[in-house]
Design an enzyme around this catalytic site. Sequence first.
Site, mmCIF file in Angstrom:
data_model
loop_
_atom_site.group_PDB
_atom_site.id
_atom_site.type_symbol
_atom_site.label_atom_id
_atom_site.label_comp_id
_atom_site.label_asym_id
_atom_site.label_seq_id
_atom_site.Cartn_x
_atom_site.Cartn_y
_atom_site.Cartn_z
ATOM 1 N N ARG A 11 32.205 35.876 33.727
ATOM 2 C CA ARG A 11 31.858 34.460 33.847
ATOM 3 C C ARG A 11 31.226 34.171 35.198
ATOM 4 O O ARG A 11 31.820 34.440 36.234
ATOM 5 C CB ARG A 11 33.123 33.598 33.680
ATOM 6 C CG ARG A 11 33.564 33.472 32.244
ATOM 7 C CD ARG A 11 34.873 32.735 32.129
ATOM 8 N NE ARG A 11 34.882 31.426 32.793
ATOM 9 C CZ ARG A 11 35.863 30.554 32.682
ATOM 10 N NH1 ARG A 11 36.920 30.842 31.928
ATOM 11 N NH2 ARG A 11 35.817 29.408 33.305
ATOM 12 N N ARG A 54 40.136 37.417 38.006
ATOM 13 C CA ARG A 54 39.576 37.334 36.647
ATOM 14 C C ARG A 54 38.069 37.593 36.659
ATOM 15 O O ARG A 54 37.529 38.192 35.734
ATOM 16 C CB ARG A 54 39.885 35.937 36.070
ATOM 17 C CG ARG A 54 39.399 35.733 34.646
ATOM 18 C CD ARG A 54 39.906 34.432 34.055
ATOM 19 N NE ARG A 54 39.235 33.267 34.604
ATOM 20 C CZ ARG A 54 39.549 32.003 34.331
ATOM 21 N NH1 ARG A 54 40.546 31.741 33.511
ATOM 22 N NH2 ARG A 54 38.893 30.993 34.858
ATOM 23 N N ARG A 87 34.848 23.879 41.288
ATOM 24 C CA ARG A 87 35.662 23.611 40.102
ATOM 25 C C ARG A 87 36.981 22.946 40.483
ATOM 26 O O ARG A 87 37.462 22.059 39.778
ATOM 27 C CB ARG A 87 35.907 24.912 39.336
ATOM 28 C CG ARG A 87 34.678 25.334 38.562
ATOM 29 C CD ARG A 87 34.688 26.785 38.228
ATOM 30 N NE ARG A 87 35.753 27.143 37.304
ATOM 31 C CZ ARG A 87 36.145 28.401 37.100
ATOM 32 N NH1 ARG A 87 35.585 29.394 37.762
ATOM 33 N NH2 ARG A 87 37.095 28.647 36.232
ATOM 34 N N ARG A 144 39.307 16.328 29.947
ATOM 35 C CA ARG A 144 39.127 16.612 31.363
ATOM 36 C C ARG A 144 38.671 15.390 32.148
ATOM 37 O O ARG A 144 38.472 15.480 33.362
ATOM 38 C CB ARG A 144 38.046 17.687 31.496
ATOM 39 C CG ARG A 144 38.501 19.027 32.045
ATOM 40 C CD ARG A 144 37.294 19.950 31.967
ATOM 41 N NE ARG A 144 37.414 21.150 32.741
ATOM 42 C CZ ARG A 144 37.804 22.324 32.244
ATOM 43 N NH1 ARG A 144 38.204 22.428 31.006
ATOM 44 N NH2 ARG A 144 37.802 23.379 33.024
ATOM 45 N N LYS A 203 46.209 28.388 31.356
ATOM 46 C CA LYS A 203 46.215 27.644 30.088
ATOM 47 C C LYS A 203 45.842 28.551 28.920
ATOM 48 O O LYS A 203 46.463 28.482 27.865
ATOM 49 C CB LYS A 203 45.236 26.458 30.151
ATOM 50 C CG LYS A 203 45.538 25.460 31.256
ATOM 51 C CD LYS A 203 44.650 24.231 31.164
ATOM 52 C CE LYS A 203 43.184 24.497 31.473
ATOM 53 N NZ LYS A 203 42.896 24.852 32.870
HETATM 54 P P1 ADP Z 1 38.634 26.882 33.588
HETATM 55 O O1 ADP Z 1 39.034 28.314 33.608
HETATM 56 O O2 ADP Z 1 37.864 26.473 34.800
HETATM 57 O O3 ADP Z 1 39.736 25.952 33.250
HETATM 58 P P2 ADP Z 1 37.223 26.496 31.028
HETATM 59 O O4 ADP Z 1 37.023 27.785 30.372
HETATM 60 O O5 ADP Z 1 38.215 25.540 30.432
HETATM 61 O O6 ADP Z 1 37.512 26.753 32.545
HETATM 62 O O7 ADP Z 1 35.839 25.701 31.148
HETATM 63 C C1 ADP Z 1 34.712 26.296 31.735
HETATM 64 C C2 ADP Z 1 33.621 25.242 31.966
HETATM 65 O O8 ADP Z 1 33.261 24.639 30.702
HETATM 66 C C3 ADP Z 1 33.991 24.061 32.845
HETATM 67 O O9 ADP Z 1 33.867 24.349 34.221
HETATM 68 C C4 ADP Z 1 32.987 23.004 32.348
HETATM 69 O O10 ADP Z 1 31.696 23.236 32.841
HETATM 70 C C5 ADP Z 1 32.942 23.256 30.861
HETATM 71 N N1 ADP Z 1 33.973 22.449 30.174
HETATM 72 C C6 ADP Z 1 35.050 22.941 29.478
HETATM 73 N N2 ADP Z 1 35.785 21.941 28.975
HETATM 74 C C7 ADP Z 1 35.181 20.796 29.358
HETATM 75 C C8 ADP Z 1 35.463 19.409 29.179
HETATM 76 N N3 ADP Z 1 36.538 19.002 28.482
HETATM 77 N N4 ADP Z 1 34.626 18.500 29.745
HETATM 78 C C9 ADP Z 1 33.559 18.876 30.427
HETATM 79 N N5 ADP Z 1 33.230 20.160 30.650
HETATM 80 C C10 ADP Z 1 34.023 21.110 30.126
#
Ligand code: ADP
Length: 192
Positions: free
Chosen positions: A135, A129, A147, A90, A14
């Site tokens: 991270r 990654r 996750r 989400r 994404k």
């Molecule tokens: P990923 O690479 O897992 O898609 P993101 O960078 O989008 O990860 O998000 C990392 C973390 O930030 C998530 O695992 C969650 O803890 C938090 N997070 C991000 N967006 C949301 C959301 N819309 N609702 C709840 N938690 C979120």
Amino acid sequence: MLNIILFGPPGAGKGTQSEKIIDKYKLTHIATGDLFRKHLGEGTDLGKLAQKYMDEGNLVPDEVVIGMVDEKIKDTQSSSSGYIFDGFPRTVPQAKALDTLLEEKGEKIAGMIALDVPEEELKSRIKERGKTSGRADDQNEAKIENRIKVYKDETLPVANYYDGENKYVKVHGVGSIEEIFSKISAEIDRLK
Ligand code: ADP
């Protein structure tokens, strides 16, 4: 305004595709994961609150996420021609809150584009990654598994929610970045 949700599991690409979309369509990027990481880096109260959830691969509580997105929209709407939402909504309550926020402004979601990537591919991308992302949630097998589990349990219903509104379209997310981007572009052109 053209408002689009880029949807998909962790590691689906994404972030990579969002960069290309904002460049081509001049949309404002709202990536909640990036926003939380920015707060974390700056040591804000919001960052501190989010960290314990993020590090374990759990979701930050809805009201916290929704408040942050609301603020970001308020700050940018006068100069924006539309939004690309990445990593948000989400959960179904987040989706409903987003619809309400947009409705108040006379706006709506045009569509959701979902990147479809097999689970084994996701795990290997995230681990790769993790070698450079710094991270905590990318670097541990159990956290990665969690996750993906959280995605299936809490986030997948969001796809059904938009499907019910005939706003859902799936794009195959394996191939070259350019190939995937051209499929996404074709879908966006249909929504314009
Ligand atoms: P990923 O690479 O897992 O898609 P993101 O960078 O989008 O990860 O998000 C990392 C973390 O930030 C998530 O695992 C969650 O803890 C938090 N997070 C991000 N967006 C949301 C959301 N819309 N609702 C709840 N938690 C979120």
